[in-house]
Design a protein around this motif. Structure first.
Motif, PDB file in Angstrom:
ATOM      1  N   HIS A 249      29.664  53.517  40.960  1.00 11.11           N
ATOM      2  CA  HIS A 249      30.210  53.876  41.677  1.00 11.11           C
ATOM      3  C   HIS A 249      30.130  53.255  43.528  1.00 11.11           C
ATOM      4  O   HIS A 249      30.207  51.647  42.849  1.00 11.11           O
ATOM      5  CB  HIS A 249      28.874  54.557  42.871  1.00 11.11           C
ATOM      6  N   ARG A 250      30.915  53.007  43.933  1.00 10.17           N
ATOM      7  CA  ARG A 250      31.286  52.299  45.450  1.00 10.17           C
ATOM      8  C   ARG A 250      30.269  52.893  46.403  1.00 10.17           C
ATOM      9  O   ARG A 250      29.533  53.351  46.239  1.00 10.17           O
ATOM     10  CB  ARG A 250      32.378  52.258  45.985  1.00 10.17           C
ATOM     11  N   ALA A 251      29.721  50.757  46.899  1.00 14.48           N
ATOM     12  CA  ALA A 251      28.731  50.766  47.985  1.00 14.48           C
ATOM     13  C   ALA A 251      29.455  49.801  48.748  1.00 14.48           C
ATOM     14  O   ALA A 251      29.815  49.730  49.069  1.00 14.48           O
ATOM     15  CB  ALA A 251      27.318  50.891  47.011  1.00 14.48           C
ATOM     16  N   ARG A 252      28.450  49.685  50.011  1.00 15.59           N
ATOM     17  CA  ARG A 252      28.477  49.302  50.697  1.00 15.59           C
ATOM     18  C   ARG A 252      27.191  48.126  50.540  1.00 15.59           C
ATOM     19  O   ARG A 252      25.779  48.424  50.937  1.00 15.59           O
ATOM     20  CB  ARG A 252      28.746  49.414  51.988  1.00 15.59           C
ATOM     21  N   LEU A 253      26.790  47.299  50.471  1.00 18.14           N
ATOM     22  CA  LEU A 253      25.270  45.775  50.973  1.00 18.14           C
ATOM     23  C   LEU A 253      24.847  46.106  51.774  1.00 18.14           C
ATOM     24  O   LEU A 253      25.546  46.759  53.242  1.00 18.14           O
ATOM     25  CB  LEU A 253      25.512  44.408  50.068  1.00 18.14           C
ATOM     26  N   SER A 254      23.302  46.408  52.622  1.00 15.27           N
ATOM     27  CA  SER A 254      23.185  46.519  53.174  1.00 15.27           C
ATOM     28  C   SER A 254      23.014  44.717  53.858  1.00 15.27           C
ATOM     29  O   SER A 254      24.057  43.684  53.800  1.00 15.27           O
ATOM     30  CB  SER A 254      21.329  45.742  53.125  1.00 15.27           C
TER      31      SER A 254
ATOM     32  N   ALA B 177      38.523  41.438  26.044  1.00 20.26           N
ATOM     33  CA  ALA B 177      38.535  41.841  24.143  1.00 20.26           C
ATOM     34  C   ALA B 177      38.636  43.363  25.227  1.00 20.26           C
ATOM     35  O   ALA B 177      39.725  44.475  24.014  1.00 20.26           O
ATOM     36  CB  ALA B 177      37.499  41.590  22.995  1.00 20.26           C
ATOM     37  N   ASP B 178      38.993  43.416  26.092  1.00 19.75           N
ATOM     38  CA  ASP B 178      39.247  45.007  26.358  1.00 19.75           C
ATOM     39  C   ASP B 178      40.082  45.517  27.461  1.00 19.75           C
ATOM     40  O   ASP B 178      40.127  45.746  28.759  1.00 19.75           O
ATOM     41  CB  ASP B 178      37.762  45.701  26.771  1.00 19.75           C
ATOM     42  N   PRO B 179      41.179  44.670  27.387  1.00 18.83           N
ATOM     43  CA  PRO B 179      42.224  44.615  28.600  1.00 18.83           C
ATOM     44  C   PRO B 179      43.435  46.279  28.495  1.00 18.83           C
ATOM     45  O   PRO B 179      44.530  46.096  28.888  1.00 18.83           O
ATOM     46  CB  PRO B 179      43.172  43.365  28.684  1.00 18.83           C
ATOM     47  N   HIS B 180      42.338  46.784  28.861  1.00 20.22           N
ATOM     48  CA  HIS B 180      43.433  48.007  29.068  1.00 20.22           C
ATOM     49  C   HIS B 180      43.425  48.166  31.241  1.00 20.22           C
ATOM     50  O   HIS B 180      42.719  46.761  32.122  1.00 20.22           O
ATOM     51  CB  HIS B 180      43.007  49.212  28.523  1.00 20.22           C
ATOM     52  N   PRO B 181      44.501  49.354  31.216  1.00 18.07           N
ATOM     53  CA  PRO B 181      44.823  49.530  32.595  1.00 18.07           C
ATOM     54  C   PRO B 181      43.492  49.387  33.295  1.00 18.07           C
ATOM     55  O   PRO B 181      43.982  48.563  34.852  1.00 18.07           O
ATOM     56  CB  PRO B 181      45.472  50.825  32.249  1.00 18.07           C
ATOM     57  N   GLY B 182      42.843  49.856  33.289  1.00 21.76           N
ATOM     58  CA  GLY B 182      41.636  50.045  34.267  1.00 21.76           C
ATOM     59  C   GLY B 182      40.603  49.303  34.574  1.00 21.76           C
ATOM     60  O   GLY B 182      39.796  49.494  35.361  1.00 21.76           O
ATOM     61  N   ASN B 183      41.204  47.951  33.859  1.00 23.64           N
ATOM     62  CA  ASN B 183      40.372  47.641  33.724  1.00 23.64           C
ATOM     63  C   ASN B 183      41.161  45.686  34.071  1.00 23.64           C
ATOM     64  O   ASN B 183      40.945  44.447  34.150  1.00 23.64           O
ATOM     65  CB  ASN B 183      39.856  46.480  32.506  1.00 23.64           C
ATOM     66  N   ILE B 184      42.622  46.101  34.489  1.00 20.94           N
ATOM     67  CA  ILE B 184      42.925  44.801  35.149  1.00 20.94           C
ATOM     68  C   ILE B 184      43.550  45.793  36.408  1.00 20.94           C
ATOM     69  O   ILE B 184      44.734  46.513  36.298  1.00 20.94           O
ATOM     70  CB  ILE B 184      44.326  43.862  34.278  1.00 20.94           C
TER      71      ILE B 184
ATOM     72  N   PRO C 191      32.545  62.436  30.313  1.00 18.82           N
ATOM     73  CA  PRO C 191      32.102  63.875  31.576  1.00 18.82           C
ATOM     74  C   PRO C 191      30.982  62.561  32.026  1.00 18.82           C
ATOM     75  O   PRO C 191      30.693  61.529  31.189  1.00 18.82           O
ATOM     76  CB  PRO C 191      31.521  64.549  30.644  1.00 18.82           C
ATOM     77  N   ALA C 192      31.401  62.503  33.272  1.00 18.09           N
ATOM     78  CA  ALA C 192      30.305  61.684  34.539  1.00 18.09           C
ATOM     79  C   ALA C 192      28.500  62.614  34.289  1.00 18.09           C
ATOM     80  O   ALA C 192      28.656  63.491  33.755  1.00 18.09           O
ATOM     81  CB  ALA C 192      30.953  62.040  35.486  1.00 18.09           C
TER      82      ALA C 192
ATOM     83  N   ALA D 206      34.630  55.591  38.208  1.00 15.13           N
ATOM     84  CA  ALA D 206      34.747  55.674  36.703  1.00 15.13           C
ATOM     85  C   ALA D 206      33.448  56.098  35.732  1.00 15.13           C
ATOM     86  O   ALA D 206      32.544  56.031  36.174  1.00 15.13           O
ATOM     87  CB  ALA D 206      35.697  54.359  36.744  1.00 15.13           C
ATOM     88  N   ALA D 207      34.179  56.780  34.851  1.00 14.31           N
ATOM     89  CA  ALA D 207      32.701  57.566  33.590  1.00 14.31           C
ATOM     90  C   ALA D 207      33.339  56.315  32.605  1.00 14.31           C
ATOM     91  O   ALA D 207      34.535  56.983  31.806  1.00 14.31           O
ATOM     92  CB  ALA D 207      32.655  58.902  33.599  1.00 14.31           C
ATOM     93  N   ALA D 208      32.076  56.049  32.074  1.00 12.16           N
ATOM     94  CA  ALA D 208      32.543  55.443  30.662  1.00 12.16           C
ATOM     95  C   ALA D 208      31.258  56.189  29.315  1.00 12.16           C
ATOM     96  O   ALA D 208      30.548  56.767  30.023  1.00 12.16           O
ATOM     97  CB  ALA D 208      32.663  53.825  30.961  1.00 12.16           C
TER      98      ALA D 208
END
Length: 566
Positions: free
Chosen positions: A140-145, A294-301, A100-101, A132-134
């Motif tokens: 979280h998405r963000a935008r730089l100043s 070592a963790d090339p699951h679909p969420g990381n590629i 859960p998040a 994504a929650a791990a």
């Protein structure tokens, strides 16, 4: 939460983990040790599969309830195919997807404490909904100043923030796991198969690295440098000005998930070509760079569409993210993997066993005859098959072979080193991903070009070794006639002598030792014989006991004071 409340929560967490382990150990003790000793081994064997499944379900529920490192423990257990039965590993797959998040207010507190400024000053915009929650953090998405964007040349970013209090949770969980590992060392059925404290320490090292985002950032930079000149691969850039040990800011590189075949086709990208490139890149990590994701699951590629000229005649590149779990490949392991890959490509069961011993997976004392037989049968039946061909095999044949092979492997004295475990995880995820992209994908075909290159490298090394040995032999041969002539000359002159005094002294000592051993045997015979005769013939028995003192004295004191120089 106050410090006292936090400490109380951690103590309760610690006790909950230990009480769960104690209950499971009691069940193992009863079914695996007590029942077989009272003649009910069939009951133990008949109920084992069901008990293992129920244990895995209970641990699954515990991990979801506690979160934190328990999620990682479940993932770790699901990959330990070398020491755990499939009833456990199967049940614990996919734990990460159920995390859960954390509420955004708690994430804000952690981020602002780390960055030292309010989020509104650190970023121009920050999305409250996580991407994504791990188990250890969330993104979280963000935008730089405007100022940071001008300095870095980036605008859209992804910010990873650790879960609140994760350091203390990890410390509590590791303390409980170390305690459980000490318990396991006292259970012979487990201690004979698994170095539990060693496994916990390996797991602890990996987990502590994962909660250090600066370590992950350094790994990302190293991976990026390895593929800097490779048009097939991309990685996110690190925004160091907005990164700390608990907050990591990196460029937003999200694109098409590698397993989204519909989106790939819509973008004009052939999924089977993606599978081929992905396999090539993963093999390059192992055999060229010795540094593996070592963790090339679909969420990381991600698959990022690009102009064909920019991707080396391809219309895409692979973008890797999340470098918290990386595997180093030391030279010793790399050499063993070379042997392993060559053996797999050549369907050589004996070579495969040799590679396992070279890597350190199999102990030297292991009886490998059954393993070689099983591997020969494996290659003969399934070797060279792709996923499409394997899908036509009768599932019952697969199940029967897997059960027999798995039971045999788990009976061997083997344990995978941590780096090897991470590599196997990477290879298994790669194979599964490629097969989902291309049902006809054949991992043997992907491996054979590397095996051929390794064989050529081995041939070159062999030629060099033979040339070096030939030069050494030539040098010895060149000096040999002169040395023989010198020896013959010395014999003719009578200057060659042989000193046998040390040999004679040692023979004397061996003879004395033999006599003392004989005296010891005679003493034991007289003493035991006399003791047996005392009840029925007291005079004779007592006489033999008394006489036995003489050979005893000889055995103890013979040679004392006569020891000369050696």
């Amino acid at each position: 939460m106050t410090d006292a409340a936090a400490q109380g929560a951690h103590r309760a967490r610690y006790r909950r983990i230990l009480s769960f382990a104690a209950r499971e150990f009691l069940a193992i003790w009863w079914f695996e040790l007590v029942l077989p000793r009272i003649g009910l081994s069939r009951v133990s064997e008949r109920t084992r599969a069901g008990r293992m499944q129920r244990f895995a379900r209970r641990f699954h529920a515990l991990a979801i309830a506690l979160g934190g490192l328990m999620i990682k423990v479940g993932q770790f257990m699901s990959s330990r195919l070398d020491v755990l039965p499939p009833e456990i590993t199967k049940e614990l797959e996919g734990l990460q997807d159920e995390v859960p998040a954390v509420p955004f207010a708690d994430i804000r507190v952690v981020a602002e404490d780390e960055l030292g400024v309010p989020l509104e000053r650190a970023y121009a915009w920050f999305d409250e909904n996580p991407v994504a929650a791990a188990s250890l953090g969330q993104a979280h998405r963000a935008r730089l100043s405007d100022l940071d964007a001008a300095d870095t040349g980036l605008e859209n970013v992804v910010v990873k923030v650790q879960r609140p209090g994760i350091d203390a949770i990890v410390a509590t969980d590791l303390a409980a796991l170390r305690r459980v590992a000490r318990w396991l060392t006292r259970v012979r059925i487990v201690a004979d198969r698994v170095d539990a404290p060693g496994l916990v320490e390996e797991f602890a090292q990996t987990s502590l690295e994962e909660i250090d985002y600066l370590h992950e950032a350094a790994s990302a930079e190293r991976f990026r440098e390895n593929f800097a000149e490779d048009p097939r691969v991309d990685t996110p850039e690190i925004v160091w000005e907005r990164s700390t040990r608990r907050v990591l800011t990196l460029s937003d590189v999200t694109a098409i998930k590698i397993n989204d075949t519909d989106a790939l086709r819509t973008a004009g990208i052939d999924p089977s070509e993606v599978a081929d490139v992905f396999a090539e890149v993963m093999f390059d990590q192992v055999f060229t760079h010795s540094f593996v994701h070592a963790d090339p699951h679909p969420g990381n590629i991600f698959v990022t569409p690009v102009p064909a000229s920019a991707a080396g005649e391809r219309g895409f590149r692979l973008t890797f993210i999340d470098f918290g779990m990386m595997a180093e490949v030391p030279d010793s392991l790399r050499d063993g993997l070379r042997t392993l890959l060559i053996a797999i490509a050549g369907r050589d069961s004996r070579g495969l066993v040799k590679a396992a011993q070279e890597i350190g997976v199999l102990l030297p004392s292991a009886d490998t005859a059954e393993l070689e037989r099983a591997l020969t049968a494996l290659f003969a039946r399934f070797g060279g098959m792709g996923f499409a061909e394997l899908s036509t095999v009768d599932p019952r044949e697969f199940r029967d072979f897997a059960d027999e092979f798995g039971d045999m492997v788990r009976s061997l004295p083997l344990q995978l080193p941590e780096n090897m475990l991470l590599l196997i995880r990477a290879v298994s995820l790669t194979s599964g991903m490629c097969s989902s992209l291309d049902p006809s994908f054949n991992v043997w075909d992907a491996a054979e070009p590397y095996a051929g290159r390794l064989l050529r490298d081995e041939s070159g090394n062999l030629i060099q070794d033979l040339a070096k040995q030939a030069m050494q032999n030539a040098a010895v041969t060149w000096r040999l006639p002169k040395r023989i002539d010198d020896i013959i000359t010395r014999v003719d002159e009578g200057s060659v002598t042989f000193d046998t005094s040390r040999l004679e002294r040692r023979l004397d000592r061996l003879e004395g030792i033999a006599r003392r051993i004989a005296s010891g045997v005679l003493f034991a015979a007289l003493l035991i014989g006399g003791a047996l005769l005392v009840p029925s013939a007291p005079p004779l028995g007592i006489t033999l006991v008394c006489v036995s003192v003489l050979p005893l004295l000889h055995s103890l004191f013979a040679g004392v004071g006569r020891r000369g120089p050696r």
